[in-house]
Write a protein that holds these residues in place. Structure first.
Motif, short mmCIF file in Angstrom:
data_model
loop_
_atom_site.label_atom_id
_atom_site.label_comp_id
_atom_site.label_asym_id
_atom_site.label_seq_id
_atom_site.Cartn_x
_atom_site.Cartn_y
_atom_site.Cartn_z
N ASP A 182 0.81 -1.21 0.00
CA ASP A 182 0.00 0.00 0.00
C ASP A 182 0.85 1.27 0.00
OD1 ASP A 182 -2.31 -1.50 -0.04
OD2 ASP A 182 -2.59 -1.41 2.13
N GLU A 183 1.93 1.26 0.79
CA GLU A 183 2.83 2.41 0.82
C GLU A 183 3.51 2.62 -0.53
OE1 GLU A 183 4.91 2.88 5.01
OE2 GLU A 183 4.98 0.80 4.33
N LEU A 184 3.98 1.53 -1.12
CA LEU A 184 4.68 1.62 -2.40
C LEU A 184 3.74 2.10 -3.50
CD1 LEU A 184 6.74 -1.66 -2.13
CD2 LEU A 184 7.62 0.67 -1.93
N ILE A 185 2.51 1.62 -3.48
CA ILE A 185 1.54 2.04 -4.49
C ILE A 185 1.20 3.52 -4.31
CG2 ILE A 185 -0.86 1.74 -5.22
CD1 ILE A 185 -0.40 -1.32 -4.62
N ALA A 186 1.05 3.96 -3.08
CA ALA A 186 0.71 5.35 -2.80
C ALA A 186 1.79 6.31 -3.28
CB ALA A 186 0.45 5.54 -1.31
N TYR A 187 3.05 5.90 -3.20
CA TYR A 187 4.18 6.76 -3.59
C TYR A 187 4.82 6.32 -4.90
CZ TYR A 187 3.81 8.75 1.06
OH TYR A 187 3.35 9.39 2.18
N ALA A 188 4.07 5.63 -5.75
CA ALA A 188 4.61 5.06 -7.00
C ALA A 188 5.21 6.13 -7.90
CB ALA A 188 3.52 4.30 -7.74
N GLY A 189 4.58 7.26 -8.02
CA GLY A 189 5.09 8.33 -8.88
C GLY A 189 6.44 8.83 -8.43
N LEU A 208 8.59 7.29 -6.31
CA LEU A 208 9.60 6.24 -6.19
C LEU A 208 10.00 5.63 -7.53
CD1 LEU A 208 8.17 4.32 -3.11
CD2 LEU A 208 10.23 5.73 -3.17
N PHE A 209 9.01 5.39 -8.39
CA PHE A 209 9.27 4.61 -9.61
C PHE A 209 8.96 5.36 -10.89
CE2 PHE A 209 7.38 1.65 -6.36
CZ PHE A 209 8.59 1.22 -5.85
N GLY A 210 8.30 6.51 -10.80
CA GLY A 210 7.95 7.27 -11.98
C GLY A 210 6.81 6.65 -12.78
N ALA A 239 11.32 -3.71 -5.09
CA ALA A 239 10.04 -3.27 -5.64
C ALA A 239 10.26 -2.58 -6.99
CB ALA A 239 9.33 -2.33 -4.68
N LYS A 240 11.32 -1.79 -7.10
CA LYS A 240 11.62 -1.13 -8.37
C LYS A 240 11.92 -2.15 -9.45
CE LYS A 240 14.39 2.48 -10.53
NZ LYS A 240 13.41 2.60 -11.57
N ALA A 241 12.61 -3.23 -9.10
CA ALA A 241 12.90 -4.29 -10.07
C ALA A 241 11.61 -4.92 -10.58
CB ALA A 241 13.81 -5.34 -9.45
N LEU A 242 10.65 -5.15 -9.69
CA LEU A 242 9.35 -5.70 -10.10
C LEU A 242 8.60 -4.74 -11.01
CD1 LEU A 242 8.11 -7.26 -6.74
CD2 LEU A 242 8.82 -8.49 -8.80
N VAL A 243 8.63 -3.46 -10.67
CA VAL A 243 7.94 -2.45 -11.49
C VAL A 243 8.61 -2.36 -12.86
CG1 VAL A 243 7.43 0.02 -11.72
CG2 VAL A 243 7.07 -1.14 -9.52
N ASP A 244 9.94 -2.32 -12.90
CA ASP A 244 10.64 -2.24 -14.19
C ASP A 244 10.35 -3.45 -15.06
OD1 ASP A 244 11.74 0.19 -13.47
OD2 ASP A 244 13.69 -0.65 -12.89
N LYS A 245 10.34 -4.63 -14.45
CA LYS A 245 10.04 -5.85 -15.21
C LYS A 245 8.63 -5.79 -15.76
CE LYS A 245 9.85 -10.87 -14.70
NZ LYS A 245 10.00 -12.00 -13.78
#
Length: 65
Positions: free
Chosen positions: A17-24, A26-28, A52-58
């Protein structure tokens, strides 16, 4: 979001939930893209920013038919 303290060897971890809330920030990516990238992981699982960034990039770079 909490960070790593100096002199502390533990690495900060965050819930989905934290990662999704700050996705912009943290991950762009949009929160929806981060949610898609983290889909299928355990609800109680905690992630380091790098993993988490590796998962998003993949997820963002996957081939679509």
């Amino acid at each position: 979001m909490a960070g790593k303290k100096q002199g502390d060897d533990t690495v900060a971890t965050y819930g989905k939930d934290e990662l999704i809330a700050y996705a912009g920030e943290l991950f762009g990516v949009s929160p929806e893209a981060a949610q898609g990238a983290l889909y299928g992981t355990d609800d109680g699982e905690r992630f380091e920013i790098a993993s988490a960034k590796a998962l998003v990039d993949k997820f963002m770079n996957r081939k679509v038919n």
